[in-house]
Design a protein around this motif. Structure first.
Motif, PDB file in Angstrom:
ATOM      1  N   ILE A 107       0.835  -1.199   0.000  1.00 10.03           N
ATOM      2  CA  ILE A 107       0.000   0.000   0.000  1.00 10.03           C
ATOM      3  C   ILE A 107       0.872   1.252   0.000  1.00 10.03           C
ATOM      4  O   ILE A 107       0.623   2.197  -0.757  1.00 10.03           O
ATOM      5  CB  ILE A 107      -0.979  -0.009   1.198  1.00 10.03           C
ATOM      6  N   LEU A 110       2.354   1.660  -3.458  1.00 13.11           N
ATOM      7  CA  LEU A 110       1.377   2.110  -4.447  1.00 13.11           C
ATOM      8  C   LEU A 110       1.009   3.579  -4.266  1.00 13.11           C
ATOM      9  O   LEU A 110       0.689   4.261  -5.233  1.00 13.11           O
ATOM     10  CB  LEU A 110       0.115   1.242  -4.380  1.00 13.11           C
ATOM     11  N   ARG A 111       1.073   4.066  -3.036  1.00 12.04           N
ATOM     12  CA  ARG A 111       0.763   5.479  -2.796  1.00 12.04           C
ATOM     13  C   ARG A 111       1.802   6.403  -3.415  1.00 12.04           C
ATOM     14  O   ARG A 111       1.537   7.574  -3.632  1.00 12.04           O
ATOM     15  CB  ARG A 111       0.672   5.748  -1.297  1.00 12.04           C
ATOM     16  N   ILE A 116      -1.919   5.940  -9.543  1.00 12.98           N
ATOM     17  CA  ILE A 116      -2.523   5.069  -8.521  1.00 12.98           C
ATOM     18  C   ILE A 116      -2.443   5.722  -7.149  1.00 12.98           C
ATOM     19  O   ILE A 116      -3.373   5.638  -6.348  1.00 12.98           O
ATOM     20  CB  ILE A 116      -1.836   3.689  -8.524  1.00 12.98           C
ATOM     21  N   GLY A 117      -1.339   6.403  -6.866  1.00 13.26           N
ATOM     22  CA  GLY A 117      -1.176   7.068  -5.580  1.00 13.26           C
ATOM     23  C   GLY A 117      -2.218   8.136  -5.336  1.00 13.26           C
ATOM     24  O   GLY A 117      -2.755   8.258  -4.237  1.00 13.26           O
ATOM     25  N   LEU A 120      -5.456   6.390  -4.495  1.00 16.68           N
ATOM     26  CA  LEU A 120      -5.458   5.809  -3.143  1.00 16.68           C
ATOM     27  C   LEU A 120      -5.486   6.876  -2.054  1.00 16.68           C
ATOM     28  O   LEU A 120      -5.801   6.560  -0.906  1.00 16.68           O
ATOM     29  CB  LEU A 120      -4.233   4.910  -2.954  1.00 16.68           C
ATOM     30  N   LEU A 125     -11.085   6.003   0.085  1.00 16.28           N
ATOM     31  CA  LEU A 125     -10.116   4.921  -0.092  1.00 16.28           C
ATOM     32  C   LEU A 125      -8.971   5.017   0.909  1.00 16.28           C
ATOM     33  O   LEU A 125      -8.445   3.997   1.349  1.00 16.28           O
ATOM     34  CB  LEU A 125      -9.565   4.929  -1.517  1.00 16.28           C
ATOM     35  N   ARG A 126      -8.577   6.216   1.254  1.00 14.48           N
ATOM     36  CA  ARG A 126      -7.472   6.382   2.197  1.00 14.48           C
ATOM     37  C   ARG A 126      -7.831   5.774   3.554  1.00 14.48           C
ATOM     38  O   ARG A 126      -7.016   5.102   4.175  1.00 14.48           O
ATOM     39  CB  ARG A 126      -7.131   7.862   2.343  1.00 14.48           C
ATOM     40  N   MET A 129      -7.733   1.959   3.217  1.00 15.57           N
ATOM     41  CA  MET A 129      -6.353   1.477   3.118  1.00 15.57           C
ATOM     42  C   MET A 129      -5.622   1.604   4.450  1.00 15.57           C
ATOM     43  O   MET A 129      -4.840   0.741   4.821  1.00 15.57           O
ATOM     44  CB  MET A 129      -5.590   2.233   2.030  1.00 15.57           C
ATOM     45  N   ASP A 130      -5.871   2.678   5.175  1.00 18.23           N
ATOM     46  CA  ASP A 130      -5.238   2.851   6.482  1.00 18.23           C
ATOM     47  C   ASP A 130      -5.705   1.778   7.462  1.00 18.23           C
ATOM     48  O   ASP A 130      -4.901   1.205   8.206  1.00 18.23           O
ATOM     49  CB  ASP A 130      -5.520   4.243   7.059  1.00 18.23           C
ATOM     50  N   SER A 133      -4.143  -1.517   6.410  1.00 25.32           N
ATOM     51  CA  SER A 133      -2.724  -1.503   6.735  1.00 25.32           C
ATOM     52  C   SER A 133      -2.507  -1.694   8.238  1.00 25.32           C
ATOM     53  O   SER A 133      -1.620  -2.432   8.655  1.00 25.32           O
ATOM     54  CB  SER A 133      -2.095  -0.184   6.274  1.00 25.32           C
TER      55      SER A 133
END
Length: 139
Positions: A107, A110-111, A116-117, A120, A125-126, A129-130, A133
């Motif tokens: 992740i 990709l950021r 893509i970053g 994300l 989405l953030r 993803m957080d 993660s």
């Protein structure tokens, strides 16, 4: 600073990419057994060429990863013996258990990519993803 890869590791990276591609095609073609088996074999061969055969065996057969390894290879055997849908479900569960610790690293990588970053980093989405993660880094 680019990553230096030996010729064997470059071949392994190609095999791994082709393996993932064949698995993807196998799923698109309604879990085609042949494509899934070839994809699994290419993925495992590529992985062992990238990190080495001894490190691959050590990675899969650590005592605390026994359940994950059993699911991964059990799913592979189910695909091989003609149950591709059930086998892939079991195999993906084992894959997630085996490689789930790498999710925060992926992740964060990709950021940093341009398109893509920025996707994300969108608010909804953030947060997802957080949370993903954080949950995988505890395990």
């Amino acid at each position: 600073m680019p990553i230096q890869l030996s010729n064997l590791q470059k071949i392994g990276l190609g095999l791994t990419i082709f393996g993932v591609g064949f698995i993807f095609l196998g799923m698109i073609f309604l879990f085609d057994k042949g494509l899934l088996v070839v994809g699994n074999i290419l993925f495992l061969c590529g992985l062992s060429m990238i990190i080495g055969l001894e490190r691959t065996v050590r990675f899969f057969f650590q005592s605390y990863k026994a359940k994950a390894t059993a699911f991964f290879f059990g799913g592979f055997l189910l695909v091989l013996f003609g149950w591709p849908l059930i086998g892939m479900i079991i195999e993906f569960y084992g894959f997630f258990l085996l490689f789930g610790g790498f999710i925060p690293v992926v992740i964060n990588f990709l950021r940093r990519l341009p398109i893509i970053g920025s996707i994300l980093l969108l608010p909804g989405l953030r947060q997802i993803m957080d949370k993903l993660s954080e949950s995988r880094s505890i395990v």
